[in-house]
Design a protein around this motif. Structure first.
Motif, PDB file in Angstrom:
ATOM      1  N   GLU A   5      29.989 -21.925 -23.897  1.00 19.98           N
ATOM      2  CA  GLU A   5      30.300 -22.405 -25.244  1.00 19.98           C
ATOM      3  C   GLU A   5      30.030 -23.900 -25.357  1.00 19.98           C
ATOM      4  N   VAL A   6      30.434 -24.645 -24.331  1.00 20.22           N
ATOM      5  CA  VAL A   6      30.218 -26.095 -24.316  1.00 20.22           C
ATOM      6  C   VAL A   6      28.725 -26.403 -24.345  1.00 20.22           C
ATOM      7  N   GLN A   7      27.945 -25.688 -23.547  1.00 22.53           N
ATOM      8  CA  GLN A   7      26.499 -25.907 -23.501  1.00 22.53           C
ATOM      9  C   GLN A   7      25.847 -25.637 -24.855  1.00 22.53           C
ATOM     10  N   GLU A   8      26.309 -24.624 -25.556  1.00 21.97           N
ATOM     11  CA  GLU A   8      25.762 -24.303 -26.873  1.00 21.97           C
ATOM     12  C   GLU A   8      26.172 -25.338 -27.923  1.00 21.97           C
ATOM     13  N   ARG A   9      27.390 -25.799 -27.824  1.00 25.32           N
ATOM     14  CA  ARG A   9      27.910 -26.741 -28.822  1.00 25.32           C
ATOM     15  C   ARG A   9      27.433 -28.181 -28.601  1.00 25.32           C
ATOM     16  N   PHE A  10      27.239 -28.565 -27.333  1.00 27.07           N
ATOM     17  CA  PHE A  10      26.846 -29.931 -26.989  1.00 27.07           C
ATOM     18  C   PHE A  10      25.601 -29.929 -26.100  1.00 27.07           C
ATOM     19  N   GLU A  25      37.412 -21.252  -4.387  1.00 19.81           N
ATOM     20  CA  GLU A  25      36.761 -20.063  -3.839  1.00 19.81           C
ATOM     21  C   GLU A  25      35.698 -20.491  -2.832  1.00 19.81           C
ATOM     22  N   ASP A  26      35.844 -20.058  -1.596  1.00 23.55           N
ATOM     23  CA  ASP A  26      34.857 -20.343  -0.546  1.00 23.55           C
ATOM     24  C   ASP A  26      34.499 -21.822  -0.438  1.00 23.55           C
ATOM     25  N   GLY A  27      35.506 -22.701  -0.500  1.00 18.81           N
ATOM     26  CA  GLY A  27      35.260 -24.131  -0.357  1.00 18.81           C
ATOM     27  C   GLY A  27      34.704 -24.797  -1.601  1.00 18.81           C
ATOM     28  N   HIS A  28      34.782 -24.115  -2.722  1.00 16.54           N
ATOM     29  CA  HIS A  28      34.306 -24.670  -3.990  1.00 16.54           C
ATOM     30  C   HIS A  28      35.418 -24.614  -5.034  1.00 16.54           C
ATOM     31  N   ARG A  29      35.369 -25.556  -5.953  1.00 15.98           N
ATOM     32  CA  ARG A  29      36.277 -25.563  -7.100  1.00 15.98           C
ATOM     33  C   ARG A  29      35.499 -25.006  -8.271  1.00 15.98           C
ATOM     34  N   CYS A  30      36.022 -23.961  -8.901  1.00 16.48           N
ATOM     35  CA  CYS A  30      35.360 -23.297 -10.024  1.00 16.48           C
ATOM     36  C   CYS A  30      36.204 -23.485 -11.282  1.00 16.48           C
ATOM     37  N   VAL A  31      35.596 -24.020 -12.327  1.00 19.47           N
ATOM     38  CA  VAL A  31      36.305 -24.265 -13.580  1.00 19.47           C
ATOM     39  C   VAL A  31      36.083 -23.063 -14.499  1.00 19.47           C
ATOM     40  N   ASP A  32      37.176 -22.446 -14.910  1.00 21.51           N
ATOM     41  CA  ASP A  32      37.106 -21.269 -15.769  1.00 21.51           C
ATOM     42  C   ASP A  32      37.219 -21.623 -17.248  1.00 21.51           C
ATOM     43  N   GLU A  33      38.094 -22.567 -17.562  1.00 25.74           N
ATOM     44  CA  GLU A  33      38.276 -23.015 -18.943  1.00 25.74           C
ATOM     45  C   GLU A  33      38.477 -24.515 -18.955  1.00 25.74           C
ATOM     46  N   LEU A  34      38.000 -25.143 -20.029  1.00 27.92           N
ATOM     47  CA  LEU A  34      38.069 -26.602 -20.114  1.00 27.92           C
ATOM     48  C   LEU A  34      38.288 -27.066 -21.537  1.00 27.92           C
TER      49      LEU A  34
END
Length: 85
Positions: A5-10, A25-34
């Motif tokens: 959504e962010v990519q489409e809007r901005f 997850e597996d040594g990574h930080r994953c952002v689900d909502e912002l």
């Protein structure tokens, strides 16, 4: 918001955002909502805003990225703390 959504809007912009829902997850930080806080054409302006937010609210999870990035997944880097002897 979701990243798509962010990519489409901005499109083709630098954004500063707060991760409101994320997981590790597996040594990574994953952002689900912002939440988008600000947007910029210049990466230095975005970095300055990020630093200001992080300084004022270090307990919150802030990032700045260009919307051309495919996914919100960051390698987690933990700073080691030396023990006292």
């Amino acid at each position: 918001m979701k990243w798509q959504e962010v990519q489409e809007r901005f499109p083709d912009e630098w954004i500063v955002f707060e991760a409101v829902k994320a997981h590790s997850e597996d040594g990574h930080r994953c952002v689900d909502e912002l939440i988008v806080i600000d947007r910029y054409n210049d990466s230095l302006d975005a970095m300055r805003r990020y630093k200001e937010l992080h300084r004022d609210n270090p307990q919150k999870e802030y990032y700045f990225l260009h919307t051309s990035r495919r996914e919100l997944r960051f390698q987690e880097i933990w700073a080691g703390v030396k023990g006292l002897r």
